[in-house]
Design a protein around this motif. Structure first.
Motif: not given
Length: 325
Positions: A293-309
């Motif tokens: 859960l910690v790993a997913a929390t650290l990884a998923i938001p940056p991926i989402l932000v990158f794609v949205m950018q």
């Protein structure tokens, strides 16, 4: 002369949806952490609420594109990022239904059946394109899990809503399909070299094992749940060992395919921890779930932000060959 500014939504890329699917899965995973770790479910609810609003905005954006020229759906389905994105959009409806079960069960029921209808229609259109299009489109890819195994996500809301018969049928049917896709993919990997830009899609192979285990646990089918967990752990280990090879092409929109499998693995570990509470395996699953859960929390938001950018800058559509209305 200046080129005319494109209208909003005229080239909305389906590639915006996979990381949102992962973010919704992350919210559900945080909600599952309430039992094994005694945490309030507010964290998961906050994530789900925020991502739901984001998802609805994306659906409006793609809806505008569809309204202007309905044929764009078929055109988007002809390219791999489009097929993955549109399937992720349909699967997100299932996760919204699961998120709403404890809050608004009546709306969750509607979304469950709407998701089944939407995905069935999408798969029907996809099969028609496979039958009438070039042979390259019929090549088995990890994205086939989203198309044909994704129905299992309906079980996340079907079980708590009392549709255990439907969930059981979907579980066994999608398990058979997942096994077939894994086998076909293994044969292809042994025969062909996968291009570096497409390698992040291999992470999708992890998601079905996680979902099979999670749904089986919710139905009390613990032998199947534990067998699926063993497969999931083996697949995750293989992905971690080959991470450098997997991500050799560098950061790209296809990294969105990494997000949902991570959230699904965390959910599986936490679901098994809750199901086996008080037993030695339950404690092991609780620790694994916390780390995941910690790993997913650290990884998923940056991926989402990158794609949205990339979407905001107008580059995502070109990079993923999205159709224009």
């Amino acid at each position: 002369m200046f080129a005319p500014r494109p209208r909003f939504g005229s080239q909305t890329p389906p590639a915006i949806f996979p990381p949102v699917l992962g973010a919704l899965g992350l919210g559900l995973a945080w909600r599952r952490a309430a039992d094994p770790f005694g945490m309030p479910s507010a964290a998961g609810d906050l994530i789900l609420g925020a991502i739901t609003m984001f998802f609805l905005f994306m659906m409006v954006a793609y809806g505008l594109k569809l309204w202007r020229r309905p044929k764009v759906v078929a055109e988007d389905l002809r390219v791999l990022p489009g097929r993955a994105g549109l399937s992720a959009a349909a699967l997100s409806v299932y996760l919204l239904a699961a998120a709403l079960v404890p809050l608004i069960p009546a709306l969750a029921e509607i979304l469950l059946w709407a998701g089944l209808l939407l995905q069935t229609g999408l798969v029907g259109l996809l099969l028609w394109l496979f039958a009438t299009g070039p042979a390259e489109q019929r090549r088995v890819t990890p994205v086939w899990h989203l198309h044909f195994v994704g129905f299992i996500l309906a079980c996340l809301s079907a079980v708590p809503l009392g549709h255990t018969g439907l969930a059981t049928v979907l579980l066994y049917a999608t398990t058979g399909v997942a096994l077939a896709i894994w086998a076909a993919s293994l044969v292809q990997m042994l025969r062909q070299r996968l291009p570096a830009p497409l390698r992040p899609l291999l992470a999708i192979h992890l998601a079905p094992a996680c979902l099979i285990g999670t749904v089986a646990a919710s139905l009390g089918l613990m032998p199947l749940a534990l067998a699926a967990a063993a497969v999931a752990v083996a697949l995750l280990a293989a992905l971690l060992v080959s991470a450098r090879w997997l991500l050799a092409a560098g950061l790209s929109p296809l990294w969105g395919a990494l997000s949902f499998p991570m959230a699904a693995f965390a959910s599986l570990m936490l679901a098994l921890a809750a199901a086996l509470e008080g037993q030695a395996p339950g404690e092991a699953f609780r620790i694994a779930g916390g780390i995941a859960l910690v790993a997913a929390t650290l990884a998923i938001p940056p991926i989402l932000v990158f794609v949205m950018q990339l979407w905001a800058k107008g580059r995502l559509a070109a990079q993923t060959n999205a159709a224009r209305a």
